[in-house]
Design a protein around this motif. Structure first.
Motif, PDB file in Angstrom:
ATOM      1  N   ASN A  68       0.810  -1.211   0.000  1.00 47.19           N
ATOM      2  CA  ASN A  68       0.000   0.000   0.000  1.00 47.19           C
ATOM      3  C   ASN A  68       0.848   1.267   0.000  1.00 47.19           C
ATOM      4  O   ASN A  68       0.567   2.230  -0.733  1.00 47.19           O
ATOM      5  CB  ASN A  68      -0.938   0.001   1.205  1.00 47.19           C
ATOM      6  CG  ASN A  68      -1.871   1.199   1.194  1.00 47.19           C
ATOM      7  OD1 ASN A  68      -2.636   1.391   0.264  1.00 47.19           O
ATOM      8  ND2 ASN A  68      -1.799   2.001   2.246  1.00 47.19           N
ATOM      9  N   GLU A  69       1.910   1.299   0.804  1.00 47.30           N
ATOM     10  CA  GLU A  69       2.751   2.495   0.887  1.00 47.30           C
ATOM     11  C   GLU A  69       3.415   2.784  -0.456  1.00 47.30           C
ATOM     12  O   GLU A  69       3.472   3.941  -0.896  1.00 47.30           O
ATOM     13  CB  GLU A  69       3.816   2.306   1.964  1.00 47.30           C
ATOM     14  CG  GLU A  69       4.697   3.537   2.177  1.00 47.30           C
ATOM     15  CD  GLU A  69       5.704   3.345   3.297  1.00 47.30           C
ATOM     16  OE1 GLU A  69       6.602   4.191   3.415  1.00 47.30           O
ATOM     17  OE2 GLU A  69       5.587   2.355   4.050  1.00 47.30           O
ATOM     18  N   GLU A  70       3.898   1.740  -1.127  1.00 44.35           N
ATOM     19  CA  GLU A  70       4.532   1.930  -2.428  1.00 44.35           C
ATOM     20  C   GLU A  70       3.523   2.364  -3.478  1.00 44.35           C
ATOM     21  O   GLU A  70       3.821   3.198  -4.342  1.00 44.35           O
ATOM     22  CB  GLU A  70       5.226   0.635  -2.860  1.00 44.35           C
ATOM     23  CG  GLU A  70       6.442   0.287  -2.022  1.00 44.35           C
ATOM     24  CD  GLU A  70       7.134  -0.963  -2.531  1.00 44.35           C
ATOM     25  OE1 GLU A  70       6.474  -1.787  -3.208  1.00 44.35           O
ATOM     26  OE2 GLU A  70       8.336  -1.118  -2.261  1.00 44.35           O
ATOM     27  N   LEU A  71       2.310   1.811  -3.426  1.00 38.86           N
ATOM     28  CA  LEU A  71       1.263   2.200  -4.369  1.00 38.86           C
ATOM     29  C   LEU A  71       0.953   3.687  -4.240  1.00 38.86           C
ATOM     30  O   LEU A  71       0.868   4.408  -5.245  1.00 38.86           O
ATOM     31  CB  LEU A  71      -0.005   1.383  -4.109  1.00 38.86           C
ATOM     32  CG  LEU A  71       0.015  -0.088  -4.530  1.00 38.86           C
ATOM     33  CD1 LEU A  71      -1.227  -0.803  -4.013  1.00 38.86           C
ATOM     34  CD2 LEU A  71       0.108  -0.206  -6.043  1.00 38.86           C
ATOM     35  N   GLN A  72       0.783   4.157  -3.015  1.00 40.25           N
ATOM     36  CA  GLN A  72       0.448   5.563  -2.817  1.00 40.25           C
ATOM     37  C   GLN A  72       1.597   6.476  -3.246  1.00 40.25           C
ATOM     38  O   GLN A  72       1.367   7.550  -3.806  1.00 40.25           O
ATOM     39  CB  GLN A  72       0.086   5.800  -1.349  1.00 40.25           C
ATOM     40  CG  GLN A  72      -1.191   5.082  -0.932  1.00 40.25           C
ATOM     41  CD  GLN A  72      -1.740   5.581   0.388  1.00 40.25           C
ATOM     42  OE1 GLN A  72      -1.784   6.780   0.647  1.00 40.25           O
ATOM     43  NE2 GLN A  72      -2.179   4.669   1.234  1.00 40.25           N
ATOM     44  N   THR A  73       2.835   6.043  -2.982  1.00 39.55           N
ATOM     45  CA  THR A  73       3.990   6.844  -3.392  1.00 39.55           C
ATOM     46  C   THR A  73       4.055   6.965  -4.904  1.00 39.55           C
ATOM     47  O   THR A  73       4.255   8.061  -5.454  1.00 39.55           O
ATOM     48  CB  THR A  73       5.297   6.213  -2.866  1.00 39.55           C
ATOM     49  OG1 THR A  73       5.270   6.197  -1.441  1.00 39.55           O
ATOM     50  CG2 THR A  73       6.506   7.010  -3.343  1.00 39.55           C
ATOM     51  N   LEU A  74       3.876   5.845  -5.608  1.00 41.28           N
ATOM     52  CA  LEU A  74       3.945   5.871  -7.063  1.00 41.28           C
ATOM     53  C   LEU A  74       2.827   6.713  -7.664  1.00 41.28           C
ATOM     54  O   LEU A  74       3.070   7.525  -8.563  1.00 41.28           O
ATOM     55  CB  LEU A  74       3.873   4.440  -7.615  1.00 41.28           C
ATOM     56  CG  LEU A  74       3.846   4.319  -9.143  1.00 41.28           C
ATOM     57  CD1 LEU A  74       5.013   5.044  -9.786  1.00 41.28           C
ATOM     58  CD2 LEU A  74       3.835   2.855  -9.551  1.00 41.28           C
ATOM     59  N   ILE A  75       1.615   6.565  -7.178  1.00 34.97           N
ATOM     60  CA  ILE A  75       0.497   7.339  -7.713  1.00 34.97           C
ATOM     61  C   ILE A  75       0.725   8.825  -7.491  1.00 34.97           C
ATOM     62  O   ILE A  75       0.448   9.654  -8.361  1.00 34.97           O
ATOM     63  CB  ILE A  75      -0.830   6.878  -7.078  1.00 34.97           C
ATOM     64  CG1 ILE A  75      -1.178   5.477  -7.606  1.00 34.97           C
ATOM     65  CG2 ILE A  75      -1.955   7.853  -7.415  1.00 34.97           C
ATOM     66  CD1 ILE A  75      -2.350   4.839  -6.923  1.00 34.97           C
ATOM     67  N   ALA A  76       1.273   9.187  -6.336  1.00 35.63           N
ATOM     68  CA  ALA A  76       1.577  10.600  -6.076  1.00 35.63           C
ATOM     69  C   ALA A  76       2.599  11.122  -7.082  1.00 35.63           C
ATOM     70  O   ALA A  76       2.494  12.257  -7.561  1.00 35.63           O
ATOM     71  CB  ALA A  76       2.093  10.766  -4.650  1.00 35.63           C
ATOM     72  N   LEU A  77       3.584  10.301  -7.433  1.00 36.66           N
ATOM     73  CA  LEU A  77       4.592  10.720  -8.418  1.00 36.66           C
ATOM     74  C   LEU A  77       3.973  10.907  -9.796  1.00 36.66           C
ATOM     75  O   LEU A  77       4.361  11.802 -10.551  1.00 36.66           O
ATOM     76  CB  LEU A  77       5.710   9.676  -8.484  1.00 36.66           C
ATOM     77  CG  LEU A  77       6.632   9.568  -7.260  1.00 36.66           C
ATOM     78  CD1 LEU A  77       7.566   8.374  -7.404  1.00 36.66           C
ATOM     79  CD2 LEU A  77       7.439  10.854  -7.078  1.00 36.66           C
ATOM     80  N   LEU A  78       3.003  10.061 -10.118  1.00 36.04           N
ATOM     81  CA  LEU A  78       2.362  10.146 -11.436  1.00 36.04           C
ATOM     82  C   LEU A  78       1.398  11.321 -11.559  1.00 36.04           C
ATOM     83  O   LEU A  78       1.020  11.695 -12.665  1.00 36.04           O
ATOM     84  CB  LEU A  78       1.605   8.845 -11.721  1.00 36.04           C
ATOM     85  CG  LEU A  78       2.459   7.588 -11.931  1.00 36.04           C
ATOM     86  CD1 LEU A  78       1.567   6.357 -12.028  1.00 36.04           C
ATOM     87  CD2 LEU A  78       3.325   7.721 -13.162  1.00 36.04           C
TER      88      LEU A  78
END
Length: 233
Positions: free
Chosen positions: A154-164
């Motif tokens: 979950n933490e990695e998913l949220q980080t990646l989406i924020a970058l996108l």
């Protein structure tokens, strides 16, 4: 009032040797049961199990066979699909039609009923907690994808989406496929829906950016390294 059937047909008139010859440039669409469906480059079927029963087939390919720019598409017509191509339903999504396509990551191309898809950026509508996983691919050749990484935490998913979701725009950035420094990547964002969102980003040797020229942080490189590369590093 429904739109006219020639909505997806664009024509260029070319004068040759004093005679007019119409060359039709077709948009990738199909006509089915009175509605037109437009191919969507921004989605994938999330799982072939969501493909329903066959609902029809293409009767006529228009490209290279129709020369009249005033031609009105009929049921079973398609711009690029060959006659005999099977049409499939997508479970619980009556506005979608699927066809088999070996060039698509999950094996099917999705067509969306005319007027259904909005023009808004997909990522502006993203609710990070709704996504279950993201797959990362590198497009090594046109329509040839190399799997790089699966992201599920979950933490990695949220980080990646924020970058996108960058809003920094630079219209001067350009992707040139022939440039050896250029790279193209595809992110497939999965939720519980039969449809997975597809998001492409590019690298021109200096910047990472999307098709709308939004500049992305170089932190996104952490998600572009394949699992094997990460382990060996």
């Amino acid at each position: 009032m429904p739109m006219k059937k020639k909505w997806f047909i664009f024509t260029i008139l070319i004068l040759l040797a004093g005679c007019s010859e119409a060359t039709i440039e077709w948009t990738d669409f199909l006509e089915f049961q009175g509605d037109q469906y437009l191919a969507s480059p921004h989605v994938e079927i999330s799982d072939p199990n969501f493909i329903g029963e066959p609902i029809g087939e293409i009767k006529k390919k228009l490209k290279d066979h129709v020369k009249n720019a005033k031609y009105t598409p009929k049921n079973g017509d398609a711009a690029y699909l060959e006659a005999g191509t099977k049409l499939y339903s997508v479970i619980n999504h009556s506005h979608l039609v699927a066809v088999r396509d070996s060039n698509k990551i999950n094996g099917y191309k999705i067509y969306v009923k005319e007027g259904y898809v909005s023009d808004k950026r997909i990522l502006e509508q993203i609710d990070p907690p709704s996504f279950k996983k993201i797959e990362v691919y590198e497009e090594v050749e046109y329509n040839q994808f190399l799997f790089k990484k699966l992201i599920e935490k979950n933490e990695e998913l949220q980080t990646l989406i924020a970058l996108l979701q960058s809003n920094q725009t630079n219209d001067s950035v350009v992707y040139r496929e022939e440039d050896p420094q250029s790279k193209a990547f595809t992110f497939i964002l999965y939720s519980t829906s039969p449809i997975a969102e597809k998001h492409a980003i590019y690298f021109n040797g200096e910047h990472y950016f999307d098709k709308n020229h939004h500049i992305l942080s170089k932190k996104i490189e952490d998600f572009l390294v394949g699992t094997e590369e990460s382990e060996s590093g």
